[in-house]
Design a protein around this motif. Structure first.
Motif, mmCIF file in Angstrom:
data_model
loop_
_atom_site.group_PDB
_atom_site.id
_atom_site.type_symbol
_atom_site.label_atom_id
_atom_site.label_comp_id
_atom_site.label_asym_id
_atom_site.label_seq_id
_atom_site.Cartn_x
_atom_site.Cartn_y
_atom_site.Cartn_z
ATOM 1 N N PHE A 22 0.808 -1.216 0.000
ATOM 2 C CA PHE A 22 0.000 0.000 0.000
ATOM 3 C C PHE A 22 0.846 1.274 0.000
ATOM 4 C CE2 PHE A 22 -2.656 3.317 1.830
ATOM 5 C CZ PHE A 22 -3.785 3.210 1.030
ATOM 6 N N ALA A 23 1.885 1.323 0.827
ATOM 7 C CA ALA A 23 2.701 2.545 0.932
ATOM 8 C C ALA A 23 3.353 2.895 -0.402
ATOM 9 C CB ALA A 23 3.763 2.385 2.013
ATOM 10 N N ALA A 24 3.910 1.910 -1.086
ATOM 11 C CA ALA A 24 4.525 2.165 -2.396
ATOM 12 C C ALA A 24 3.460 2.570 -3.405
ATOM 13 C CB ALA A 24 5.279 0.932 -2.886
ATOM 14 N N GLY A 25 2.288 1.930 -3.317
ATOM 15 C CA GLY A 25 1.183 2.288 -4.214
ATOM 16 C C GLY A 25 0.720 3.719 -4.013
ATOM 17 N N GLU A 26 0.691 4.169 -2.758
ATOM 18 C CA GLU A 26 0.335 5.571 -2.483
ATOM 19 C C GLU A 26 1.343 6.519 -3.130
ATOM 20 O OE1 GLU A 26 -2.077 6.421 1.502
ATOM 21 O OE2 GLU A 26 -0.034 5.712 1.857
ATOM 22 N N ARG A 27 2.598 6.172 -3.055
ATOM 23 C CA ARG A 27 3.652 7.008 -3.662
ATOM 24 C C ARG A 27 3.477 7.062 -5.180
ATOM 25 N NH1 ARG A 27 7.495 10.613 -3.388
ATOM 26 N NH2 ARG A 27 9.545 10.081 -4.170
ATOM 27 N N ILE A 28 3.232 5.908 -5.785
ATOM 28 C CA ILE A 28 3.002 5.854 -7.231
ATOM 29 C C ILE A 28 1.759 6.669 -7.597
ATOM 30 C CG2 ILE A 28 2.373 4.332 -9.158
ATOM 31 C CD1 ILE A 28 4.108 2.163 -7.719
ATOM 32 N N ALA A 29 0.709 6.555 -6.790
ATOM 33 C CA ALA A 29 -0.513 7.318 -7.041
ATOM 34 C C ALA A 29 -0.236 8.819 -6.991
ATOM 35 C CB ALA A 29 -1.593 6.946 -6.029
ATOM 36 N N GLY A 30 0.538 9.247 -6.002
ATOM 37 C CA GLY A 30 0.883 10.665 -5.891
ATOM 38 C C GLY A 30 1.677 11.167 -7.076
ATOM 39 N N LEU A 31 2.646 10.383 -7.510
ATOM 40 C CA LEU A 31 3.446 10.770 -8.679
ATOM 41 C C LEU A 31 2.580 10.812 -9.932
ATOM 42 C CD1 LEU A 31 6.616 8.606 -7.969
ATOM 43 C CD2 LEU A 31 6.461 11.106 -7.841
ATOM 44 N N SER A 32 1.682 9.835 -10.059
ATOM 45 C CA SER A 32 0.822 9.759 -11.238
ATOM 46 C C SER A 32 -0.165 10.917 -11.295
ATOM 47 C CB SER A 32 0.061 8.430 -11.252
ATOM 48 O OG SER A 32 0.955 7.346 -11.330
ATOM 49 N N THR A 33 -0.856 11.165 -10.180
ATOM 50 C CA THR A 33 -1.827 12.261 -10.182
ATOM 51 C C THR A 33 -1.124 13.605 -10.313
ATOM 52 O OG1 THR A 33 -1.907 12.264 -7.753
ATOM 53 C CG2 THR A 33 -3.610 11.005 -8.913
ATOM 54 N N GLY A 34 0.081 13.713 -9.785
ATOM 55 C CA GLY A 34 0.859 14.938 -9.952
ATOM 56 C C GLY A 34 1.204 15.217 -11.408
ATOM 57 N N ALA A 35 1.271 14.160 -12.201
ATOM 58 C CA ALA A 35 1.556 14.300 -13.628
ATOM 59 C C ALA A 35 0.271 14.402 -14.451
ATOM 60 C CB ALA A 35 2.382 13.110 -14.126
ATOM 61 N N GLY A 36 -0.890 14.426 -13.763
ATOM 62 C CA GLY A 36 -2.148 14.613 -14.457
ATOM 63 C C GLY A 36 -2.931 13.349 -14.776
ATOM 64 N N VAL A 37 -2.486 12.215 -14.262
ATOM 65 C CA VAL A 37 -3.190 10.954 -14.500
ATOM 66 C C VAL A 37 -4.396 10.874 -13.579
ATOM 67 C CG1 VAL A 37 -3.026 8.427 -14.360
ATOM 68 C CG2 VAL A 37 -1.096 9.767 -15.225
ATOM 69 N N ARG A 38 -5.538 10.449 -14.132
ATOM 70 C CA ARG A 38 -6.733 10.216 -13.325
ATOM 71 C C ARG A 38 -6.730 8.742 -12.928
ATOM 72 N NH1 ARG A 38 -12.871 10.029 -15.490
ATOM 73 N NH2 ARG A 38 -13.831 9.534 -13.505
ATOM 74 N N LEU A 39 -6.816 8.459 -11.627
ATOM 75 C CA LEU A 39 -6.819 7.084 -11.134
ATOM 76 C C LEU A 39 -8.242 6.660 -10.798
ATOM 77 C CD1 LEU A 39 -3.787 7.249 -8.685
ATOM 78 C CD2 LEU A 39 -3.804 6.455 -11.047
ATOM 79 N N VAL A 40 -8.632 5.480 -11.274
ATOM 80 C CA VAL A 40 -9.940 4.919 -10.963
ATOM 81 C C VAL A 40 -9.738 3.493 -10.480
ATOM 82 C CG1 VAL A 40 -12.218 4.293 -11.845
ATOM 83 C CG2 VAL A 40 -11.062 6.322 -12.740
ATOM 84 N N GLY A 41 -10.047 3.177 -9.274
ATOM 85 C CA GLY A 41 -10.016 1.840 -8.690
ATOM 86 C C GLY A 41 -11.213 1.800 -7.776
ATOM 87 N N VAL A 42 -11.611 0.862 -7.319
ATOM 88 C CA VAL A 42 -11.240 -0.515 -7.238
ATOM 89 C C VAL A 42 -12.203 -1.300 -8.127
ATOM 90 C CG1 VAL A 42 -11.132 -2.474 -5.639
ATOM 91 C CG2 VAL A 42 -10.474 -0.194 -4.854
ATOM 92 N N LEU A 43 -11.727 -1.809 -9.239
ATOM 93 C CA LEU A 43 -12.513 -2.694 -10.084
ATOM 94 C C LEU A 43 -12.241 -4.110 -9.616
ATOM 95 C CD1 LEU A 43 -11.749 -1.121 -13.570
ATOM 96 C CD2 LEU A 43 -13.655 -0.629 -12.049
ATOM 97 N N THR A 44 -13.280 -4.886 -9.415
ATOM 98 C CA THR A 44 -13.080 -6.235 -8.886
ATOM 99 C C THR A 44 -12.962 -7.282 -9.982
ATOM 100 O OG1 THR A 44 -15.456 -6.518 -8.607
ATOM 101 C CG2 THR A 44 -14.224 -5.720 -6.704
ATOM 102 N N SER A 45 -13.409 -6.959 -11.182
ATOM 103 C CA SER A 45 -13.290 -7.906 -12.291
ATOM 104 C C SER A 45 -13.485 -7.170 -13.602
ATOM 105 C CB SER A 45 -14.341 -9.018 -12.172
ATOM 106 O OG SER A 45 -15.618 -8.495 -12.453
ATOM 107 N N GLU A 46 -13.211 -7.852 -14.709
ATOM 108 C CA GLU A 46 -13.449 -7.250 -16.017
ATOM 109 C C GLU A 46 -14.918 -6.907 -16.204
ATOM 110 O OE1 GLU A 46 -11.808 -9.433 -19.283
ATOM 111 O OE2 GLU A 46 -9.938 -9.770 -18.223
ATOM 112 N N ALA A 47 -15.807 -7.605 -15.498
ATOM 113 C CA ALA A 47 -17.242 -7.357 -15.609
ATOM 114 C C ALA A 47 -17.636 -6.001 -15.044
ATOM 115 C CB ALA A 47 -18.008 -8.464 -14.908
#
Length: 66
Positions: A22-47
């Motif tokens: 989780f901690a590394a994922g939070e860091r990646i999320a911060g870097l990504s959103t800082g670069a303008g990426v929109r994050l959408v989770g939590v998808l539980t399946s392709e459905a």
């Protein structure tokens, strides 16, 4: 890198949580959103997501232009 609208759909609460924790994922999320990426989770399946030529629609209601 700027100028391309990017949305990341993921099955984890934060990116790479299953692999890196989780901690590394939070860091990646911060870097990504800082670069303008929109994050959408939590998808539980392709459905949880439907795709068309123009958009991805998450069953929770959000429509994401492609």
């Amino acid at each position: 890198m700027r100028g391309i609208v990017t949305t990341l759909l993921a099955s984890d609460e934060v990116p790479q949580e299953n692999r890196l924790g989780f901690a590394a994922g939070e860091r990646i999320a911060g870097l990504s959103t800082g670069a303008g990426v929109r994050l959408v989770g939590v998808l539980t399946s392709e459905a949880d997501c439907e795709f068309s030529e123009a958009q991805a629609r998450i069953r929770a209601g959000a429509a994401i232009p492609l």
